[in-house]
Design an enzyme around this catalytic site. Structure first.
Site, PDB file in Angstrom:
ATOM      1  N   ASN A   8     -11.194 -33.004  13.935  1.00  0.00           N
ATOM      2  CA  ASN A   8     -10.070 -33.863  13.063  1.00  0.00           C
ATOM      3  C   ASN A   8      -8.921 -32.840  12.479  1.00  0.00           C
ATOM      4  O   ASN A   8      -9.470 -32.225  11.559  1.00  0.00           O
ATOM      5  CB  ASN A   8     -10.778 -34.661  11.948  1.00  0.00           C
ATOM      6  CG  ASN A   8     -10.099 -35.375  11.067  1.00  0.00           C
ATOM      7  OD1 ASN A   8      -8.707 -35.547  11.458  1.00  0.00           O
ATOM      8  ND2 ASN A   8     -10.510 -36.014   9.881  1.00  0.00           N
ATOM      9  N   LYS A  10      -6.420 -33.565  11.058  1.00  0.00           N
ATOM     10  CA  LYS A  10      -6.149 -34.001   9.910  1.00  0.00           C
ATOM     11  C   LYS A  10      -4.543 -33.865   9.780  1.00  0.00           C
ATOM     12  O   LYS A  10      -3.748 -33.968  10.866  1.00  0.00           O
ATOM     13  CB  LYS A  10      -6.394 -33.512   8.384  1.00  0.00           C
ATOM     14  CG  LYS A  10      -8.016 -33.648   8.494  1.00  0.00           C
ATOM     15  CD  LYS A  10      -8.826 -33.239   7.251  1.00  0.00           C
ATOM     16  CE  LYS A  10     -10.102 -33.364   7.533  1.00  0.00           C
ATOM     17  NZ  LYS A  10     -10.951 -33.252   6.123  1.00  0.00           N
ATOM     18  N   HIS A  93     -12.092 -42.957   7.245  1.00  0.00           N
ATOM     19  CA  HIS A  93     -12.298 -41.823   6.734  1.00  0.00           C
ATOM     20  C   HIS A  93     -12.141 -41.580   5.147  1.00  0.00           C
ATOM     21  O   HIS A  93     -11.307 -42.389   4.557  1.00  0.00           O
ATOM     22  CB  HIS A  93     -11.351 -40.545   7.253  1.00  0.00           C
ATOM     23  CG  HIS A  93     -11.679 -39.378   6.978  1.00  0.00           C
ATOM     24  ND1 HIS A  93     -11.407 -38.681   5.819  1.00  0.00           N
ATOM     25  CD2 HIS A  93     -12.132 -38.212   7.614  1.00  0.00           C
ATOM     26  CE1 HIS A  93     -11.875 -37.222   5.947  1.00  0.00           C
ATOM     27  NE2 HIS A  93     -12.302 -37.197   6.895  1.00  0.00           N
ATOM     28  N   GLU A  95     -10.886 -39.742   3.108  1.00  0.00           N
ATOM     29  CA  GLU A  95      -9.385 -39.478   2.413  1.00  0.00           C
ATOM     30  C   GLU A  95      -8.403 -40.679   2.669  1.00  0.00           C
ATOM     31  O   GLU A  95      -7.777 -40.926   1.838  1.00  0.00           O
ATOM     32  CB  GLU A  95      -9.016 -38.325   3.477  1.00  0.00           C
ATOM     33  CG  GLU A  95      -9.565 -36.831   3.188  1.00  0.00           C
ATOM     34  CD  GLU A  95      -9.510 -35.906   4.041  1.00  0.00           C
ATOM     35  OE1 GLU A  95      -8.763 -36.092   5.070  1.00  0.00           O
ATOM     36  OE2 GLU A  95     -10.234 -34.979   3.977  1.00  0.00           O
ATOM     37  N   GLU A 164     -20.468 -38.602   6.658  1.00  0.00           N
ATOM     38  CA  GLU A 164     -19.639 -37.389   6.044  1.00  0.00           C
ATOM     39  C   GLU A 164     -19.747 -37.624   4.606  1.00  0.00           C
ATOM     40  O   GLU A 164     -19.006 -38.418   3.879  1.00  0.00           O
ATOM     41  CB  GLU A 164     -17.993 -37.823   6.347  1.00  0.00           C
ATOM     42  CG  GLU A 164     -17.762 -37.562   7.782  1.00  0.00           C
ATOM     43  CD  GLU A 164     -16.346 -37.078   8.168  1.00  0.00           C
ATOM     44  OE1 GLU A 164     -16.310 -35.849   8.535  1.00  0.00           O
ATOM     45  OE2 GLU A 164     -15.500 -37.453   7.724  1.00  0.00           O
ATOM     46  N   GLY A 170     -14.326 -30.426   3.333  1.00  0.00           N
ATOM     47  CA  GLY A 170     -13.425 -29.504   2.759  1.00  0.00           C
ATOM     48  C   GLY A 170     -13.920 -28.641   1.751  1.00  0.00           C
ATOM     49  O   GLY A 170     -13.192 -27.669   1.221  1.00  0.00           O
ATOM     50  N   SER A 206     -17.724 -29.703   6.327  1.00  0.00           N
ATOM     51  CA  SER A 206     -18.050 -28.180   6.066  1.00  0.00           C
ATOM     52  C   SER A 206     -18.902 -27.926   7.109  1.00  0.00           C
ATOM     53  O   SER A 206     -19.829 -26.783   7.085  1.00  0.00           O
ATOM     54  CB  SER A 206     -18.370 -27.668   4.833  1.00  0.00           C
ATOM     55  OG  SER A 206     -17.575 -27.999   3.814  1.00  0.00           O
TER      56      SER A 206
HETATM   57  P1  PGA Z   1     -14.242 -30.307   7.050  1.00  0.00           P
HETATM   58  O1  PGA Z   1     -13.702 -31.938   7.463  1.00  0.00           O
HETATM   59  O2  PGA Z   1     -14.836 -29.878   8.273  1.00  0.00           O
HETATM   60  O3  PGA Z   1     -13.088 -29.613   6.749  1.00  0.00           O
HETATM   61  O4  PGA Z   1     -14.991 -30.505   5.667  1.00  0.00           O
HETATM   62  C1  PGA Z   1     -14.426 -32.721   7.998  1.00  0.00           C
HETATM   63  C2  PGA Z   1     -13.818 -34.066   7.920  1.00  0.00           C
HETATM   64  O5  PGA Z   1     -13.095 -34.399   6.930  1.00  0.00           O
HETATM   65  O6  PGA Z   1     -13.912 -34.853   9.070  1.00  0.00           O
END
Ligand code: PGA
Length: 251
Positions: A8, A10, A93, A95, A164, A170, A206
């Site tokens: 992903n 983003k 997601h 976000e 998630e 992140g 992460s």
């Molecule tokens: P990350 O993001 O691996 O940077 O924690 C995962 C995601 O949001 O899909």
């Protein structure tokens, strides 16, 4: 089932940067028995799709609108991206839920539209830190999942869930092996009531080379949704290598 490794990106990487990254990853010849899916920004979908043609790897979109067309400035639909040979769509997601105020019912509408267009939804669910600390994780995940799957044919086999935890995205602090084990087991038990077949469950938050190989040994962890570590070929390829090397599961 092959391990599913979803990158992903983003809102990162220009078209050129994305193509360079894919070249580097393809040069490292990742094994065939992985389902690798790249989720670039919408403007990169076409170039990434052309680049990946005949590579065995797939392209997905990070978000879609729940209608096929109409006066929705700035949006793209599942039907539109389907023309670019896009096979997957991330839906819900955290976000999107947090910054764009997507609700459970919008997530459900998007999933339905994704399925109608013939794409496979990658449906994200996860609790916040406050919800985990308040002991609400199971209730929240069940609510998100039940709502996401409202009116969905239980015979469907093109459907992926990504667990998630919001607090792990992140932050560099992934969920513990025990948390992943318990939560994936719980999600699987709900999915068994909703679908006839086996629905893959990815972990995201992460993920790195070290924790991925440990987590892949856990039952009901079928792959990963990777943000930060997917933006650089070394870290991304190392995750794949470690899963191949270390897993107790037969690949
Ligand atoms: P990350 O993001 O691996 O940077 O924690 C995962 C995601 O949001 O899909």
């Amino acid at each position: 089932m092959n391990p599913i490794i979803a990158a992903n990106w983003k809102m990162n990487l220009t078209i050129d940067q994305g193509l360079v990254l894919i070249d580097e990853i393809l040069d490292s010849s990742p094994p065939d028995n992985f389902d690798i899916i790249f989720f670039p920004s919408s403007i990169s979908l076409n170039s990434v799709s052309i680049k990946l043609k005949d590579s065995g790897y797939s392209v997905g979109v990070q978000n879609i609108h729940h209608e096929n067309s109409g006066a929705f400035t700035g949006e793209v639909s599942a039907k539109m991206v389907k023309d670019l040979d896009v096979k997957y769509a991330i839906i819900g997601h955290s976000e999107r839920r947090q910054y764009f105020l997507e609700t459970d019912s919008q997530v459900n509408a998007k999933i339905n539209n994704t399925i109608i267009a013939g794409l496979c939804p990658v449906v994200c669910i996860g609790e916040t830190l406050e919800q985990r600390e308040a002991g609400e994780t199971s209730d929240i995940l069940k609510k998100q999942l039940m709502s996401a799957c409202n009116n969905i044919d239980r015979k469907l086999d093109k459907f992926i869930v990504a667990y998630e935890p919001v607090w792990a995205i992140g932050t560099g602090k992934s969920a513990s092996l025990e948390q992943v084990q318990d939560t994936h087991k719980f999600i699987d038990s709900i999915l068994k009531t909703l679908f006839d077949g086996n629905i893959p469950i990815l972990y995201g938050g992460s993920v790195n080379a070290e924790n991925a190989s440990e987590m892949y040994d856990i039952k009901n962890v079928d792959g990963f949704l990777i943000g930060g570590a997917s933006l650089e070929s070394n870290s991304f390829c190392q995750i794949i290598k470690n899963i191949t090397k270390n897993t107790k599961r037969s690949l």
